[in-house]
Design a protein around this motif. Structure first.
Motif, PDB file in Angstrom:
ATOM      1  N   LYS A 105      17.194 -52.661  52.378  1.00 27.53           N
ATOM      2  CA  LYS A 105      15.952 -53.303  51.958  1.00 27.53           C
ATOM      3  C   LYS A 105      15.358 -52.614  50.735  1.00 27.53           C
ATOM      4  O   LYS A 105      14.956 -53.271  49.770  1.00 27.53           O
ATOM      5  N   LEU A 106      15.284 -51.282  50.766  1.00 28.60           N
ATOM      6  CA  LEU A 106      14.690 -50.546  49.654  1.00 28.60           C
ATOM      7  C   LEU A 106      15.511 -50.721  48.380  1.00 28.60           C
ATOM      8  O   LEU A 106      14.960 -50.904  47.287  1.00 28.60           O
ATOM      9  N   ARG A 107      16.825 -50.676  48.510  1.00 26.59           N
ATOM     10  CA  ARG A 107      17.676 -50.889  47.334  1.00 26.59           C
ATOM     11  C   ARG A 107      17.509 -52.305  46.791  1.00 26.59           C
ATOM     12  O   ARG A 107      17.463 -52.510  45.570  1.00 26.59           O
ATOM     13  N   SER A 108      17.420 -53.270  47.684  1.00 27.31           N
ATOM     14  CA  SER A 108      17.276 -54.664  47.258  1.00 27.31           C
ATOM     15  C   SER A 108      15.953 -54.884  46.544  1.00 27.31           C
ATOM     16  O   SER A 108      15.889 -55.604  45.539  1.00 27.31           O
ATOM     17  N   ILE A 109      14.886 -54.266  47.049  1.00 26.05           N
ATOM     18  CA  ILE A 109      13.580 -54.405  46.404  1.00 26.05           C
ATOM     19  C   ILE A 109      13.613 -53.809  45.001  1.00 26.05           C
ATOM     20  O   ILE A 109      13.084 -54.394  44.045  1.00 26.05           O
ATOM     21  N   ALA A 110      14.248 -52.653  44.850  1.00 22.16           N
ATOM     22  CA  ALA A 110      14.341 -52.024  43.529  1.00 22.16           C
ATOM     23  C   ALA A 110      15.118 -52.907  42.555  1.00 22.16           C
ATOM     24  O   ALA A 110      14.717 -53.090  41.392  1.00 22.16           O
ATOM     25  N   VAL A 111      16.219 -53.480  43.024  1.00 24.37           N
ATOM     26  CA  VAL A 111      17.027 -54.350  42.162  1.00 24.37           C
ATOM     27  C   VAL A 111      16.259 -55.609  41.786  1.00 24.37           C
ATOM     28  O   VAL A 111      16.258 -56.039  40.624  1.00 24.37           O
ATOM     29  N   MET A 112      15.571 -56.211  42.752  1.00 24.59           N
ATOM     30  CA  MET A 112      14.839 -57.442  42.472  1.00 24.59           C
ATOM     31  C   MET A 112      13.669 -57.201  41.527  1.00 24.59           C
ATOM     32  O   MET A 112      13.348 -58.062  40.699  1.00 24.59           O
ATOM     33  N   CYS A 113      13.021 -56.054  41.639  1.00 27.01           N
ATOM     34  CA  CYS A 113      11.943 -55.734  40.692  1.00 27.01           C
ATOM     35  C   CYS A 113      12.488 -55.659  39.272  1.00 27.01           C
ATOM     36  O   CYS A 113      11.856 -56.137  38.321  1.00 27.01           O
ATOM     37  N   GLY A 114      13.678 -55.074  39.123  1.00 32.42           N
ATOM     38  CA  GLY A 114      14.304 -55.024  37.807  1.00 32.42           C
ATOM     39  C   GLY A 114      14.658 -56.404  37.289  1.00 32.42           C
ATOM     40  O   GLY A 114      14.472 -56.711  36.101  1.00 32.42           O
ATOM     41  N   ILE A 115      15.147 -57.268  38.178  1.00 35.70           N
ATOM     42  CA  ILE A 115      15.500 -58.635  37.769  1.00 35.70           C
ATOM     43  C   ILE A 115      14.261 -59.409  37.340  1.00 35.70           C
ATOM     44  O   ILE A 115      14.268 -60.118  36.323  1.00 35.70           O
ATOM     45  N   VAL A 116      13.178 -59.277  38.098  1.00 29.12           N
ATOM     46  CA  VAL A 116      11.939 -59.974  37.746  1.00 29.12           C
ATOM     47  C   VAL A 116      11.404 -59.473  36.409  1.00 29.12           C
ATOM     48  O   VAL A 116      10.904 -60.257  35.586  1.00 29.12           O
ATOM     49  N   TYR A 117      11.529 -58.174  36.166  1.00 33.62           N
ATOM     50  CA  TYR A 117      11.074 -57.612  34.886  1.00 33.62           C
ATOM     51  C   TYR A 117      11.864 -58.210  33.725  1.00 33.62           C
ATOM     52  O   TYR A 117      11.294 -58.609  32.704  1.00 33.62           O
ATOM     53  N   VAL A 118      13.185 -58.298  33.890  1.00 29.64           N
ATOM     54  CA  VAL A 118      14.028 -58.871  32.834  1.00 29.64           C
ATOM     55  C   VAL A 118      13.697 -60.347  32.629  1.00 29.64           C
ATOM     56  O   VAL A 118      13.615 -60.833  31.490  1.00 29.64           O
ATOM     57  N   LEU A 119      13.497 -61.081  33.722  1.00 30.96           N
ATOM     58  CA  LEU A 119      13.158 -62.497  33.607  1.00 30.96           C
ATOM     59  C   LEU A 119      11.821 -62.695  32.893  1.00 30.96           C
ATOM     60  O   LEU A 119      11.644 -63.662  32.144  1.00 30.96           O
ATOM     61  N   ASN A 120      10.891 -61.790  33.119  1.00 28.69           N
ATOM     62  CA  ASN A 120       9.603 -61.887  32.437  1.00 28.69           C
ATOM     63  C   ASN A 120       9.764 -61.669  30.935  1.00 28.69           C
ATOM     64  O   ASN A 120       9.121 -62.353  30.125  1.00 28.69           O
ATOM     65  N   ILE A 121      10.628 -60.721  30.552  1.00 28.12           N
ATOM     66  CA  ILE A 121      10.906 -60.506  29.133  1.00 28.12           C
ATOM     67  C   ILE A 121      11.561 -61.743  28.525  1.00 28.12           C
ATOM     68  O   ILE A 121      11.218 -62.175  27.411  1.00 28.12           O
ATOM     69  N   VAL A 122      12.498 -62.335  29.264  1.00 27.12           N
ATOM     70  CA  VAL A 122      13.158 -63.556  28.783  1.00 27.12           C
ATOM     71  C   VAL A 122      12.142 -64.683  28.611  1.00 27.12           C
ATOM     72  O   VAL A 122      12.202 -65.460  27.649  1.00 27.12           O
ATOM     73  N   ARG A 123      11.197 -64.767  29.535  1.00 26.47           N
ATOM     74  CA  ARG A 123      10.165 -65.806  29.434  1.00 26.47           C
ATOM     75  C   ARG A 123       9.336 -65.630  28.167  1.00 26.47           C
ATOM     76  O   ARG A 123       9.035 -66.603  27.459  1.00 26.47           O
ATOM     77  N   LEU A 124       8.973 -64.388  27.870  1.00 25.13           N
ATOM     78  CA  LEU A 124       8.177 -64.136  26.674  1.00 25.13           C
ATOM     79  C   LEU A 124       8.967 -64.432  25.404  1.00 25.13           C
ATOM     80  O   LEU A 124       8.425 -64.973  24.430  1.00 25.13           O
TER      81      LEU A 124
END
Length: 201
Positions: free
Chosen positions: A13-32
């Motif tokens: 769970k902890l590893r998955s949360i860390a990975v998903m936070c990174g993915i959301v961060y990248v997606l936010n950059i792509v959105r901008l």
């Protein structure tokens, strides 16, 4: 959603949360980054007209309201199918640490929670009693209702975002402190289990 999913080890769970936070961060950059070609295409014919940015504004509103919610749900569904969710058999005794909610509370814990409550109230107060921020909010409501995007709307957006970011930062720190108090992490005693196994052998 990941934390509340049963049948998955805490380490996963902890590893998955860390990975998903990174993915959301990248997606936010792509959105901008995606805003730029939309703005260029919209303002190519009349770049001096502020209303040419209306498509960008509408795109931002749609992504802000529904896009990220859909992305998070889809990410969780993919993760759930990947780890097989509750169908995965987990031997909890093999984990080194056990995470649980605190059952015994002391005066220090209550004092910290009281301080967190003051932080949350202060964060809300910093927005609702900020005249500049509230005026910016009224301007944004008018811009959203009229579906326009002018320089005044952008300035109001920046003012409102700064006020909200300050409030959210204070609230996030408070919630993080509260989580640190409410959640208890215990290290499992595996020595007794190992000794029991050695005696049985």
């Amino acid at each position: 959603l990941i934390i509340m999913t049963d049948g998955v080890s805490q380490k996963v769970k902890l590893r998955s949360i860390a990975v998903m936070c990174g993915i959301v961060y990248v997606l936010n950059i792509v959105r901008l980054v995606a805003f730029y070609p939309i703005a260029v295409d919209s303002c190519s014919l009349d770049p001096n007209n502020p209303s040419c940015l209306n498509p960008v504004w509408q795109y931002h509103e749609a992504i802000y309201n529904w896009g990220f919610l859909l992305v998070l749900v889809v990410m969780w569904l993919i993760w759930f199918l990947k780890v097989r969710g509750t169908s995965t058999s987990i031997d909890s005794s093999s984990e080194k640490y056990h995470i649980s909610f605190r059952k015994s509370w002391s005066k220090v814990h209550y004092a910290i929670l009281g301080f967190v409550l003051l932080m949350l109230i202060s964060s809300a107060y910093s927005v609702t009693n900020n005249e500049e921020a509230m005026q910016a909010k009224e301007t944004l409501d008018f811009c959203s209702f009229s579906s326009i995007s002018t320089n005044q709307c952008m300035a109001a957006q920046n003012t409102w975002d700064n006020a909200i970011n300050t409030a959210w930062s204070m609230a996030f720190i408070g919630l993080l402190i509260a989580a640190g108090v409410a959640i208890k992490i215990d290290k499992r005693d595996t020595s007794s289990k190992e000794s029991a196994l050695s005696e049985s052998e």
